[in-house]
Design a protein around this motif. Structure first.
Motif, PDB file in Angstrom:
ATOM      1  N   THR A  24      28.166  25.492  30.583  1.00  0.00           N
ATOM      2  CA  THR A  24      28.696  26.850  30.497  1.00  0.00           C
ATOM      3  C   THR A  24      27.549  27.844  30.349  1.00  0.00           C
ATOM      4  O   THR A  24      26.457  27.491  29.887  1.00  0.00           O
ATOM      5  N   ASP A  62      31.559  33.086  31.791  1.00  0.00           N
ATOM      6  CA  ASP A  62      32.322  31.827  31.773  1.00  0.00           C
ATOM      7  C   ASP A  62      33.783  32.060  32.140  1.00  0.00           C
ATOM      8  O   ASP A  62      34.372  31.283  32.902  1.00  0.00           O
ATOM      9  N   GLU A  63      34.350  33.126  31.625  1.00  0.00           N
ATOM     10  CA  GLU A  63      35.749  33.451  31.937  1.00  0.00           C
ATOM     11  C   GLU A  63      35.906  33.747  33.429  1.00  0.00           C
ATOM     12  O   GLU A  63      36.831  33.260  34.079  1.00  0.00           O
ATOM     13  N   GLU A  64      35.007  34.555  33.962  1.00  0.00           N
ATOM     14  CA  GLU A  64      35.082  34.898  35.388  1.00  0.00           C
ATOM     15  C   GLU A  64      34.922  33.655  36.262  1.00  0.00           C
ATOM     16  O   GLU A  64      35.696  33.447  37.205  1.00  0.00           O
ATOM     17  N   SER A  66      35.484  30.588  35.502  1.00  0.00           N
ATOM     18  CA  SER A  66      36.649  29.702  35.363  1.00  0.00           C
ATOM     19  C   SER A  66      37.830  30.180  36.208  1.00  0.00           C
ATOM     20  O   SER A  66      38.691  29.384  36.576  1.00  0.00           O
ATOM     21  N   ARG A  67      37.851  31.481  36.527  1.00  0.00           N
ATOM     22  CA  ARG A  67      38.912  32.036  37.377  1.00  0.00           C
ATOM     23  C   ARG A  67      38.511  32.073  38.850  1.00  0.00           C
ATOM     24  O   ARG A  67      39.203  32.652  39.673  1.00  0.00           O
ATOM     25  N   GLY A  68      37.371  31.468  39.167  1.00  0.00           N
ATOM     26  CA  GLY A  68      36.935  31.408  40.560  1.00  0.00           C
ATOM     27  C   GLY A  68      36.150  32.613  41.023  1.00  0.00           C
ATOM     28  O   GLY A  68      35.887  32.770  42.212  1.00  0.00           O
ATOM     29  N   ILE A  69      35.786  33.473  40.101  1.00  0.00           N
ATOM     30  CA  ILE A  69      34.992  34.654  40.457  1.00  0.00           C
ATOM     31  C   ILE A  69      33.518  34.291  40.311  1.00  0.00           C
ATOM     32  O   ILE A  69      33.032  34.058  39.207  1.00  0.00           O
ATOM     33  N   TRP A  70      32.824  34.227  41.422  1.00  0.00           N
ATOM     34  CA  TRP A  70      31.402  33.877  41.439  1.00  0.00           C
ATOM     35  C   TRP A  70      30.644  35.050  42.029  1.00  0.00           C
ATOM     36  O   TRP A  70      30.849  35.422  43.179  1.00  0.00           O
TER      37      TRP A  70
END
Length: 105
Positions: A24, A62-64, A66-70
């Protein structure tokens, strides 16, 4: 394993670990901060460490992720910003006494 090895990894390696969830951003940031705490008293290479901001930004990354936002290669990777670069969240003295406490607009 991460803490002693993180500083030897390339940006690509760290970024890939964070992007894939193997590590993470928060863990990488904590490892970086621990290393700063351990060796910087002798080196005195940091004027200021924005610890809380770094941890907050790592949690957001980490939150982004985990939601597929790279957002790219630096997303979630802990980095140091030289005191010559304007930062609106911390004083930017450019290594001089005349600018001590200067907070860019």
């Amino acid at each position: 394993m991460l803490a002693p090895e993180l500083h030897f990894m390339t940006l690509d390696q760290i970024s890939n670990l964070i992007r894939t969830g193997a590590v993470t951003s928060l863990a990488a940031t904590q490892a970086t901060l621990e290393r700063i705490d351990r060796i910087d008293p002798a080196l005195r290479s940091y004027v200021e460490v924005c610890r809380e901001r770094a941890l907050e930004r790592a949690a957001v990354a980490d939150e982004e992720i985990s939601r597929g936002i790279w957002k790219g290669l630096l997303h979630g990777v802990p980095v140091a910003v030289k005191d010559l670069c304007y930062r609106t969240y911390a004083p930017t003295a450019a290594g001089t006494k005349v600018h001590a406490g200067f907070l860019p607009p």
